[in-house]
Design an enzyme around this catalytic site. Structure first.
Site, PDB file in Angstrom:
ATOM      1  N   ASN A 123       0.844  -1.197   0.000  1.00 54.06           N
ATOM      2  CA  ASN A 123       0.000   0.000   0.000  1.00 54.06           C
ATOM      3  C   ASN A 123       0.873   1.239   0.000  1.00 54.06           C
ATOM      4  O   ASN A 123       1.982   1.225   0.540  1.00 54.06           O
ATOM      5  CB  ASN A 123      -0.887   0.011   1.255  1.00 54.06           C
ATOM      6  CG  ASN A 123      -1.845   1.186   1.290  1.00 54.06           C
ATOM      7  OD1 ASN A 123      -2.463   1.524   0.270  1.00 54.06           O
ATOM      8  ND2 ASN A 123      -1.975   1.830   2.440  1.00 54.06           N
ATOM      9  N   ASP A 161      -3.012   0.499   8.019  1.00 54.76           N
ATOM     10  CA  ASP A 161      -1.810   1.303   7.746  1.00 54.76           C
ATOM     11  C   ASP A 161      -0.683   0.977   8.725  1.00 54.76           C
ATOM     12  O   ASP A 161       0.167   1.838   9.005  1.00 54.76           O
ATOM     13  CB  ASP A 161      -2.133   2.811   7.776  1.00 54.76           C
ATOM     14  CG  ASP A 161      -3.121   3.198   6.681  1.00 54.76           C
ATOM     15  OD1 ASP A 161      -3.089   2.582   5.600  1.00 54.76           O
ATOM     16  OD2 ASP A 161      -3.940   4.106   6.923  1.00 54.76           O
TER      17      ASP A 161
HETATM   18  C1  GAR Z   1      -2.438   8.813  -2.911  1.00 53.28           C
HETATM   19  O1  GAR Z   1      -1.993   9.999  -2.309  1.00 53.28           O
HETATM   20  C2  GAR Z   1      -2.329   7.657  -1.933  1.00 53.28           C
HETATM   21  O2  GAR Z   1      -1.249   7.777  -1.055  1.00 53.28           O
HETATM   22  C3  GAR Z   1      -3.638   7.786  -1.205  1.00 53.28           C
HETATM   23  O3  GAR Z   1      -4.579   8.076  -2.208  1.00 53.28           O
HETATM   24  C4  GAR Z   1      -3.931   8.875  -3.201  1.00 53.28           C
HETATM   25  C5  GAR Z   1      -4.287   8.317  -4.565  1.00 53.28           C
HETATM   26  O4  GAR Z   1      -3.856   9.183  -5.571  1.00 53.28           O
HETATM   27  N1  GAR Z   1      -3.980   6.577  -0.496  1.00 53.28           N
HETATM   28  C6  GAR Z   1      -4.552   6.572   0.692  1.00 53.28           C
HETATM   29  O5  GAR Z   1      -4.873   7.577   1.286  1.00 53.28           O
HETATM   30  C7  GAR Z   1      -4.797   5.192   1.263  1.00 53.28           C
HETATM   31  N2  GAR Z   1      -5.136   5.284   2.650  1.00 53.28           N
HETATM   32  P1  GAR Z   1      -3.896   8.710  -7.073  1.00 53.28           P
HETATM   33  O6  GAR Z   1      -5.280   8.158  -7.332  1.00 53.28           O
HETATM   34  O7  GAR Z   1      -3.632   9.950  -7.873  1.00 53.28           O
HETATM   35  O8  GAR Z   1      -2.830   7.671  -7.264  1.00 53.28           O
END
Ligand code: GAR
Length: 208
Positions: A123, A161
């Site tokens: 993740n 997490d």
């Molecule tokens: C990213 O910033 C990732 O770290 C976060 O969602 C975003 C997706 O961006 N994930 C979380 O918060 C998981 N808990 P993207 O769709 O542009 O790749």
């Protein structure tokens, strides 16, 4: 026993590209960063399949443009978390995936998926874990007033997490930062970190 029930038994000392599956819920910029790193030769992998839970999301559109197979598993249809996760396991096994990357997957996952790909479920999270777990790591960092935040790549375990951290990158928070500006810089860091972290783990996964 299904053909791909134990990916660690495959490809020992194999030099072929790591077969990855990606899960995404939204924009999909991290998914595309993986595809770009593969094209650039910095990530020795191939993306066998993208699974999205939101039909028509940015990640699905990117997959179409990139010519990467995409399956939609809508959580509004597969309403029980375990059913959705079993469908994910089935899809990725059918695609002979060795490692799954959650690249902006905004659903809680269950042991069905975690144990189905034990130590092979990765993740990316937009904070320096163990700080700011859960939703909106960027907003949490801004609210806490920290001067440095960042992103983390970690293995997924039953603790939200909380699995072993594979790599992290720091991002300074600037006085004038808004959610949008900080999010943009954290995303830039994620786009470098995620492919690097996966590539560094390939020998470990291949040793099984
Ligand atoms: C990213 O910033 C990732 O770290 C976060 O969602 C975003 C997706 O961006 N994930 C979380 O918060 C998981 N808990 P993207 O769709 O542009 O790749």
């Amino acid at each position: 026993m299904p053909a791909f029930s134990d990916p660690s038994q495959q490809n020992q000392s194999d030099q072929t590209p790591l077969r990855i599956g990606v899960m995404a819920s939204g924009n999909g910029s991290n998914f595309e960063a993986l595809a770009q790193a593969i094209d650039a030769g910095t990530l020795a992998a191939e993306i066998r399949l993208l699974v999205v839970n939101n039909p028509g999301c940015g990640a699905q559109q990117r997959a179409q443009r990139l010519g990467i197979p995409c399956t939609v598993l809508d959580h509004r249809v597969l309403r029980e978390r375990e059913r959705l996760d079993q469908a994910l396991v089935d899809c990725f096994r059918s695609a002979a995936v060795e490692v799954i990357v959650m690249a902006g997957w905004m659903r809680i996952v269950t042991p069905v998926l975690i144990n189905g790909f034990a130590d092979r479920l990765v993740n990316i999270h937009p904070s320096l874990l163990p700080s700011f777990k859960g939703l909106d790591g960027i907003g949490q960092a801004l609210a806490a007033g920290v001067k440095i935040t960042g992103c983390s790549v970690h293995l997924v375990t039953a603790e939200l997490d909380g699995g072993p951290i594979l790599a992290q990158a720091a991002v300074p928070v600037e006085e004038k930062d808004t959610h949008a500006t900080l999010s943009e810089r954290v995303h830039q860091a994620e786009h470098r970190l995620l492919p690097e972290a996966i590539n560094a783990m390939i020998p470990v996964w291949r040793q099984g």
